[in-house]
Motif scaffolding. Structure first.
Motif, mmCIF file in Angstrom:
data_model
loop_
_atom_site.group_PDB
_atom_site.id
_atom_site.type_symbol
_atom_site.label_atom_id
_atom_site.label_comp_id
_atom_site.label_asym_id
_atom_site.label_seq_id
_atom_site.Cartn_x
_atom_site.Cartn_y
_atom_site.Cartn_z
ATOM 1 N N ALA A 1 0.818 -1.213 0.000
ATOM 2 C CA ALA A 1 0.000 0.000 0.000
ATOM 3 C C ALA A 1 0.848 1.258 0.000
ATOM 4 C CB ALA A 1 -0.913 -0.003 1.227
ATOM 5 N N GLN A 2 2.137 1.121 0.308
ATOM 6 C CA GLN A 2 3.021 2.289 0.362
ATOM 7 C C GLN A 2 3.636 2.644 -0.991
ATOM 8 O OE1 GLN A 2 3.257 -0.316 2.761
ATOM 9 N NE2 GLN A 2 1.882 0.919 4.038
ATOM 10 N N ASP A 3 3.322 1.878 -2.046
ATOM 11 C CA ASP A 3 3.860 2.188 -3.374
ATOM 12 C C ASP A 3 3.016 3.291 -3.998
ATOM 13 O OD1 ASP A 3 5.233 2.258 -5.723
ATOM 14 O OD2 ASP A 3 4.645 0.261 -6.407
ATOM 15 N N THR A 4 3.258 4.497 -3.528
ATOM 16 C CA THR A 4 2.452 5.661 -3.887
ATOM 17 C C THR A 4 3.301 6.676 -4.661
ATOM 18 O OG1 THR A 4 2.921 6.410 -1.636
ATOM 19 C CG2 THR A 4 0.762 5.459 -2.027
ATOM 20 N N LEU A 5 2.655 7.764 -5.055
ATOM 21 C CA LEU A 5 3.275 8.725 -5.965
ATOM 22 C C LEU A 5 4.613 9.250 -5.458
ATOM 23 C CD1 LEU A 5 2.790 10.164 -8.663
ATOM 24 C CD2 LEU A 5 1.598 11.965 -7.409
ATOM 25 N N ASP A 6 4.761 9.390 -4.162
ATOM 26 C CA ASP A 6 6.007 9.928 -3.607
ATOM 27 C C ASP A 6 7.193 8.983 -3.796
ATOM 28 O OD1 ASP A 6 4.438 8.364 -1.632
ATOM 29 O OD2 ASP A 6 6.218 8.626 -0.391
ATOM 30 N N LYS A 7 6.935 7.732 -4.173
ATOM 31 C CA LYS A 7 8.025 6.762 -4.356
ATOM 32 C C LYS A 7 8.658 6.848 -5.742
ATOM 33 C CE LYS A 7 7.263 5.098 -0.244
ATOM 34 N NZ LYS A 7 5.927 5.601 0.061
ATOM 35 N N ALA A 8 8.079 7.635 -6.634
ATOM 36 C CA ALA A 8 8.660 7.801 -7.966
ATOM 37 C C ALA A 8 9.574 9.016 -7.983
ATOM 38 C CB ALA A 8 7.556 7.961 -9.007
ATOM 39 N N ASP A 9 10.579 8.965 -8.830
ATOM 40 C CA ASP A 9 11.495 10.091 -9.023
ATOM 41 C C ASP A 9 11.438 10.479 -10.501
ATOM 42 O OD1 ASP A 9 13.858 11.615 -9.689
ATOM 43 O OD2 ASP A 9 14.687 11.025 -7.753
ATOM 44 N N PRO A 10 10.835 11.624 -10.838
ATOM 45 C CA PRO A 10 10.679 12.007 -12.247
ATOM 46 C C PRO A 10 12.008 12.138 -12.994
ATOM 47 C CG PRO A 10 9.256 13.346 -10.850
ATOM 48 C CD PRO A 10 10.161 12.587 -9.925
ATOM 49 N N ASP A 11 13.055 12.560 -12.306
ATOM 50 C CA ASP A 11 14.344 12.709 -12.981
ATOM 51 C C ASP A 11 14.948 11.347 -13.316
ATOM 52 O OD1 ASP A 11 14.404 15.549 -12.941
ATOM 53 O OD2 ASP A 11 14.984 15.506 -10.834
ATOM 54 N N ILE A 12 14.860 10.412 -12.385
ATOM 55 C CA ILE A 12 15.353 9.064 -12.665
ATOM 56 C C ILE A 12 14.521 8.425 -13.771
ATOM 57 C CG2 ILE A 12 15.564 6.737 -11.708
ATOM 58 C CD1 ILE A 12 16.403 8.003 -9.066
ATOM 59 N N LEU A 13 13.217 8.643 -13.739
ATOM 60 C CA LEU A 13 12.355 8.080 -14.778
ATOM 61 C C LEU A 13 12.683 8.672 -16.142
ATOM 62 C CD1 LEU A 13 10.065 6.254 -15.645
ATOM 63 C CD2 LEU A 13 8.435 8.035 -14.946
ATOM 64 N N ALA A 14 12.975 9.953 -16.196
ATOM 65 C CA ALA A 14 13.344 10.576 -17.468
ATOM 66 C C ALA A 14 14.638 9.978 -18.011
ATOM 67 C CB ALA A 14 13.483 12.085 -17.294
ATOM 68 N N ALA A 15 15.605 9.749 -17.114
ATOM 69 C CA ALA A 15 16.862 9.126 -17.538
ATOM 70 C C ALA A 15 16.618 7.697 -18.020
ATOM 71 C CB ALA A 15 17.869 9.155 -16.393
ATOM 72 N N ASP A 16 15.790 6.950 -17.293
ATOM 73 C CA ASP A 16 15.464 5.586 -17.705
ATOM 74 C C ASP A 16 14.782 5.566 -19.070
ATOM 75 O OD1 ASP A 16 16.502 4.586 -15.355
ATOM 76 O OD2 ASP A 16 14.566 4.348 -14.370
ATOM 77 N N THR A 17 13.904 6.528 -19.305
ATOM 78 C CA THR A 17 13.191 6.595 -20.582
ATOM 79 C C THR A 17 14.153 6.846 -21.727
ATOM 80 O OG1 THR A 17 11.212 7.421 -19.442
ATOM 81 C CG2 THR A 17 11.332 7.760 -21.828
#
Length: 580
Positions: A409-425
């Motif tokens: 239940a703790q896998d919520t929006l605050d667990k994502a990092d937009p900068d890391i996701l952009a690099a991964d993309t």
């Protein structure tokens, strides 16, 4: 020959990624066939339409399971309620639940039950619930299982051993029908202490939905100049909000579609992007349905399956190649060296330790039996790049590169990092573009033969007198030499017609070898969703020495047939690459 790497420099939109992650996370738990799944599918297809990407939504029946109500009540020695979550495909107790004494059984392995009478009890297992522990518990006659997590979280899981939707009533009967719940480590330690003192008695309520549902599978198509294509997939069903498992990956695929769409028709090969339903709720039923339904197209034209899972998480600073077959591992290594930050040796060693396999001599990054790896029978080469937490990050699960909030239940929006996701993309888009526009496909089939030899080494050590293993070793060595010669000659090809023909031969050879290397059943079926090893059809050789005489004789019959299957694939692949 170094693998081809394109000069593509995508302008990734951090804002678009963040908007998709926020929207899909806000939909909550996305069980296949639910309104939340429909809303997620509608969002994805609306964005694809906005980007001008050709797409369609496949709607089909899939066998889906999900817990609906899970409660754990301590009745003695003192009444209390313990917070718990359920799992998919376990037993349904009905609203009254099941009442029984509780016995702690360590990790719940078969050896943990030796000499113990636990019939009629509920067992407490020092691990999150999984099929192996449930099967051992059923054999011991228990009526329920409580799995303990590594920390304060509670993981929703699946305990089905079936890959995809069941094909027979006998297969469906393999579900472990006992009550199962998942609890936190602090609660688990308290229950273990009470169980040790004797007299611990609980009532476990485990209710669930299970059955056939209509589900949706959106697929985007970016055509190339030639028919073959790279298949890229990520599951879009989630437990709870599921922000980093797997909404971040869904956003990555959508952004890749936007970035790659302007090149439609200009790359040599196409790109197909799929959002799978039924990952845990159907035990990979979405990707299995796709493999079954489009088997011939995938077998003839599929270049590789690029699975996208566990990306863009907070603190996930290292890029880890996993679920990669030998023939594409050189490409993955070259791409990460060119497109990602270097991974320190200590972190690379940690990643390797987390990717353990049953095989003694096989590279741990080879595909395991999970992660929507539904394309082994088809023969597709597979690869995956996940973003893992550093070894010293306190947020990761023990012995794992992923975070503790996975499946919770703790896998919520605050667990994502937009900068890391952009690099991964950016990394994924460049890798897909490189595969789809490669003059010569980066498939090193000599490395595939090397994996065969690594697997055969362990089998030969266990059964040194089994001549058929030596025969297979000789055949694999001969194929490795043929593949190396082919690759050396193909490196000199420059025109489109000759490289296209060479690529077709590479694909056909890979699609012959991978089914026998990874799968025990026929190419048109799916092995069970349980841990496996390479050349799994030869696994009986490991126990041959300890078998009773008649059992050994029968095992040798089966091993000879498997030898024929593997030898045939090697011979056909050798002829393909030897042909003028």
């Amino acid at each position: 020959m170094p693998p081809f790497l394109s000069a593509f420099r995508p302008e990734v939109s951090r804002d678009a990624l963040a908007a998709t992650v926020a929207h899909l996370s806000a939909l909550g738990e996305k069980v296949p066939g639910s309104a939340a799944e429909a809303a997620a599918c509608a969002y994805l297809t609306a964005r694809l339409a906005e980007y001008g990407v050709r797409h369609q939504v496949h709607v089909f029946d899939s066998y889906i399971g999900a817990p609906t109500r899970t409660e754990l009540h301590v009745l003695a020695p003192a009444p209390q309620q313990i917070e718990a979550v359920g799992v998919a495909f376990a037993g349904d107790t009905g609203p009254e639940g099941v009442t029984a004494p509780v016995v702690a059984v360590g990790r719940g392995r078969p050896a943990d039950y030796a000499g113990r009478d636990v019939a009629g009890a509920i067992v407490l297992v020092d691990h999150i619930p999984e099929h192996g522990a449930c099967a051992a518990a059923l054999r011991a006659g228990v009526v329920g299982l409580i799995g303990i997590s590594s920390g304060p979280q509670r993981h929703k899981m699946t305990v089905s051993p079936i890959w995809g939707a069941p094909a027979t009533a006998e297969e469906l009967a393999q579900m472990p029908r006992l009550a199962v719940a998942s609890i936190s480590r602090p609660d688990g330690e308290r229950l273990k202490a009470l169980a040790a003192s004797g007299g611990l008695r609980v009532r476990l309520v485990a209710q669930a939905e299970e059955g056939w549902r209509q589900v949706r599978l959106p697929v985007a198509e970016i055509p190339g100049r030639e028919a073959p294509f790279v298949l890229v997939g990520s599951h879009y069903c989630t437990w709870f909000d599921g922000t980093t498992d797997n909404i971040t990956a869904n956003a990555l695929l959508l952004e890749c579609a936007r970035l790659l769409a302007p090149g439609a028709g200009s790359r040599r090969y196409g790109v197909r992007l799929a959002w799978w339903p039924g990952h845990t709720h159907g035990r990979y039923s979405g990707s299995a349905w796709y493999a079954d339904t489009f088997w011939q197209d995938l077998h003839e034209n599929g270049i590789a399956y690029f699975n996208v899972d566990i990306v863009g998480s907070r603190g996930a600073v290292t890029k880890c190649a996993r679920n990669q077959m030998a023939e594409v591992s050189g490409f993955t290594a070259a791409a990460l060296a060119a497109f990602a930050e270097p991974v320190p040796a200590q972190e690379a060693a940690f990643n390797a330790r987390t990717l353990s396999r049953q095989d003694r001599y096989v590279d741990p990054t080879r595909p395991h039996r999970g992660s929507d790896q539904s394309f082994w029978g088809v023969g597709l080469s597979s690869l995956q790049v996940s973003s893992f937490l550093a070894e010293d990050d306190p947020a990761h699960l023990p012995n794992s590169g992923i975070a503790w909030w996975w499946h919770t239940a703790q896998d919520t929006l605050d667990k994502a990092d937009p900068d890391i996701l952009a690099a991964d993309t950016a990394i994924h888009a460049r890798m897909v573009d490189s595969l789809a526009d490669a003059p010569l496909l980066p498939l090193d089939l000599a490395a595939t033969a090397g994996d065969m030899l690594a697997a055969l080494r362990e089998y030969r050590e266990a059964a040194p007198d089994l001549a058929l293993l030596a025969e297979l070793e000789t055949s694999a060595q001969a194929f490795a030499a043929t593949a190396a010669r082919f690759q050396a000659c193909a490196a000199d090809l420059t025109d489109s017609a000759t490289t296209s023909a060479a690529n077709r031969r590479l694909l056909r050879a890979a699609h012959l070898l991978n089914p026998v290397l990874y799968q025990a059943r026929s190419p048109f079926e799916h092995d069970r969703a349980v841990p496996t090893r390479l050349l799994p059809g030869l696994a009986p050789a490991l126990g041959l020495a300890a078998m009773a005489p008649d059992a050994a004789r029968m095992a040798r019959v089966g091993l000879q047939r498997e030898r024929n299957r593997i030898a045939h694939a090697l011979a056909e692949a050798t002829r393909l690459l030897d042909a003028e």
